[in-house]
Enzyme design. Sequence first.
Site, PDB file in Angstrom:
ATOM      1  N   LYS A 203      38.896  26.537  -3.161  1.00 42.34           N
ATOM      2  CA  LYS A 203      38.359  26.185  -1.908  1.00 42.34           C
ATOM      3  C   LYS A 203      36.939  26.125  -1.861  1.00 42.34           C
ATOM      4  O   LYS A 203      36.206  26.827  -3.092  1.00 42.34           O
ATOM      5  CB  LYS A 203      38.864  26.892  -0.594  1.00 42.34           C
ATOM      6  CG  LYS A 203      40.369  26.804  -0.422  1.00 42.34           C
ATOM      7  CD  LYS A 203      40.932  25.641   0.018  1.00 42.34           C
ATOM      8  CE  LYS A 203      42.272  25.339  -0.431  1.00 42.34           C
ATOM      9  NZ  LYS A 203      43.353  26.136   0.125  1.00 42.34           N
TER      10      LYS A 203
HETATM   11  C1  PLP Z   1      44.970  26.265   0.703  1.00 41.45           C
HETATM   12  C2  PLP Z   1      45.653  25.938   1.655  1.00 41.45           C
HETATM   13  C3  PLP Z   1      46.298  26.631   2.748  1.00 41.45           C
HETATM   14  C4  PLP Z   1      46.571  28.051   2.481  1.00 41.45           C
HETATM   15  O1  PLP Z   1      45.451  28.746   2.111  1.00 41.45           O
HETATM   16  P1  PLP Z   1      45.730  30.212   1.266  1.00 41.45           P
HETATM   17  O2  PLP Z   1      44.571  30.848   1.594  1.00 41.45           O
HETATM   18  O3  PLP Z   1      46.172  30.030   0.107  1.00 41.45           O
HETATM   19  O4  PLP Z   1      47.008  30.854   2.134  1.00 41.45           O
HETATM   20  C5  PLP Z   1      46.731  25.749   3.968  1.00 41.45           C
HETATM   21  N1  PLP Z   1      46.448  24.706   4.104  1.00 41.45           N
HETATM   22  C6  PLP Z   1      45.958  23.956   3.223  1.00 41.45           C
HETATM   23  C7  PLP Z   1      45.662  22.346   3.800  1.00 41.45           C
HETATM   24  C8  PLP Z   1      45.522  24.320   2.138  1.00 41.45           C
HETATM   25  O5  PLP Z   1      44.705  23.729   1.130  1.00 41.45           O
END
Ligand code: PLP
Length: 393
Positions: A203
Site C-alpha cells: 500500500k
Molecule cells: C489490501 C486490501 C485490504 C486488506 O488489507 P490488509 O491490511 O492486508 O488486511 C482490504 N481491501 C482492499 C481493497 C485491499 O486492497
Amino acid sequence: MRRPEGEAPARRPADRGFRARTAFLPFSRPTIGQEEIDEVVDSLRSGWITTGPKAERFEREFAAFTGARHALALSSATAGLHIGLIALGLRPGDEVIVPPLTWAATVNMIELLGARPVFVDVHPGTLQIDERQVEAAVGERTVGILPVHFGGAPCDLEALRRVAAAAGLWIFEDAAHGVGTRLGGRHVGTTEKLSVFSFHPIKNMTTIEGGAVASNDEVFIKRLEQLRFHGIDKGSDGNIDVAAWGGKMNLPDVNAAVGLAQLARLDGFNRRRRELVQQYFRRLSPSDVLVLPADGKGHSWHMFCVCIDHAALGKTRAGLLSLFSEHGISVGTHYPAMHLFSLYRQFGYGEGDFPVAEKIGAQTLTLPLFPAMTEADVEHVCATLTAILSGRL
Ligand SMILES: *Cc1c(COP(=O)(O)O)cnc(C)c1O
C-alpha cells in the site's frame, strides 16, 4: 536505487534493443530507509515493543493526516473490516453492497459474519462501484454499502450518500488504497460513519502489516476499541470488565514505529507516484487494445492498472505475464472479479453477472509503481509494453 537482494536476475532475450538490466523490477516495493530503521531500533531498545506510546502517537498523527476525528491502529485492514462490520451491527442474513473489483478481505468479512455480499458492477471508465446500479440493488435486507476507493482514486461518495440516505443504509469506506486520496477537498474516509485503511507493504505507506479504522463518532470508536482488544472496558477505578466479545487486533509499537517514519514521508511518496504516473501517461497511448486508467483529481495512485486485449494480440494473459517477466518486470493482476471465486459462486453468482468487472478482471495488468522507481524503470516498462503491443515481442 536499491533492488531487492537475492532475487534471481531476469532472463533476457539475446538482443532486442533493450538495455541490459541486472535486477528484477517488482510491481510494488515498500520504501524503507534509515528513518524507519531508527524508529524501530528506538522501540526495540525502549523495552516497550508491543502496543504503547508509539501506536498511540501513530493514531493521533494518522487521524491528523486524514482529518478524521479518531483513528484506531490495528493489526490489519482485514481486522478493521471485521470489527467495523460487527460494530455496525451486521447480523446473519443482512445484505451488504460491494463491488466485485476488490481484494477478498472486503467480501470475506461480510461472509464471516453470516451476512450476504451483494455485488454491484463497476463503471468501465473509473473502475469504481456504479452508483446507479447500487440503487437498483438495494433490497429489504440491505443494511449498508461497502465501497472501495479503487486503485487510489476516490469513488463517487456523494452519489452513494444519496442512495444510502434514501434507503437508511450505512456507508463503510474501504480506503485500503486510499491513503492520500482526496475528494472534494477532503481526505477520503473522513465523511462517513466508518472507514478502513491498510498499511500492508504493497500500500502507499506501510507498518509491515497493519491497518486503521477512522470515524468521527467518539462512542462508536470506543466500541471499536473494545472489539479490538478482548472486549475490555477500563473503569475509572482501575478495574476492568469484559463487557462483550473482543479480538486481539492491536498494532505493536514496533510496527507503529515504521508507520510514524512513513507518515512523515507520505506526501513525498505520493508526489513521486504521481510523477511516475505522468511519465506513464506521456509514454503510453490508449488504443483498441490498450486501456489506460482514468486520471483524476485527488488520486493517490496506489496502482497504475491498464487493460490489454490480449486475445486481439493473439496472446493469453499468462503469455503477457511471462513476456514481462522475461524482460525483468513483474506485473500484478488487480483483481480477478470476486464473484467468480468458489466461495461467492456458492451465493449463486457466476459468469455474465458483472460483465465490466469480469472483463477488467480478465484483462487488467498492474504496471510497476512505487516511489523508489526511476524514470529509466518506467521507460523500460513502457518500451516492453510498446514492443508487445506492436507485435515485436
Ligand atoms: C489490501 C486490501 C485490504 C486488506 O488489507 P490488509 O491490511 O492486508 O488486511 C482490504 N481491501 C482492499 C481493497 C485491499 O486492497
